[in-house]
Enzyme design. Structure first.
Site: not given
Ligand code: THU
Length: 161
Positions: A73, A75, A112
């Site tokens: 992710c 973050e 998340c």
């Molecule tokens: N994702 C993030 O970068 N941050 C989050 O807090 C939730 C999800 C990304 C992971 C993946 O590459 C895409 O979003 C779809 O889940």
């Protein structure tokens, strides 16, 4: 048996323009970082920008992988970069912007669970709260004054003793 209640608090700003100047800049950096996401599988782009106490900004975006769980992710990409490059510098704030590649959303996208846990670690490490601002690509911005507002009853290093 005793029932307990946890109350969590957050602020909602109508737009990025309502934010303090420094945080507007931080969110603009998150928006720029979002456009650098590598997300060919989900087409969901996320940008994160971290403001350090020395006024430096560290950014990250989601980095996906053909072996899906190997991706990371935005973050965590950002906070691990901050931890790796500025291990002794206090983290003041994290700004997040997220949404699909070709659709403009306005409902703020919170981090998340795994990212909440990762940010909580740094908050505890530095004994100072980290403000978290999150939004879609446009529209309202939500703010918590500490990551723990998003992660009540967090697991932390004290349980390892
Ligand atoms: N994702 C993030 O970068 N941050 C989050 O807090 C939730 C999800 C990304 C992971 C993946 O590459 C895409 O979003 C779809 O889940």
């Amino acid at each position: 048996m005793k029932k307990q209640k946890i109350v969590t608090e957050f602020e909602v700003y109508d737009s990025i323009l309502e934010l303090p100047r420094g945080i507007q800049t931080l969110m603009e950096e998150a928006k720029k970082a979002r456009l650098k996401a590598y997300a060919p599988y989900s087409n969901f782009l996320v940008g994160a920008a971290i403001l350090l106490k020395n006024d430096k900004i560290v950014t990250g975006s989601n980095q996906e992988n053909s072996s899906y769980p190997s991706g990371l992710c935005a973050e965590r990409t950002a906070i691990y970069a901050a931890g790796a490059n500025y291990p002794k510098t206090i983290i003041k704030a994290l700004a997040i912007t997220a949404g699909p590649r070709n659709v403009i959303n306005t409902t703020p996208v919170p981090p998340c669970g795994a990212c909440r846990q990762a940010v909580a670690e740094y908050e505890q490490k530095q004994s100072e709260p980290i403000e978290v601002y999150f939004m879609a690509q446009e529209g309202k911005v939500c703010k918590v004054s500490s990551l723990l507002e998003l992660l009540p009853l967090a697991f932390d290093k004290d349980f390892l003793k």
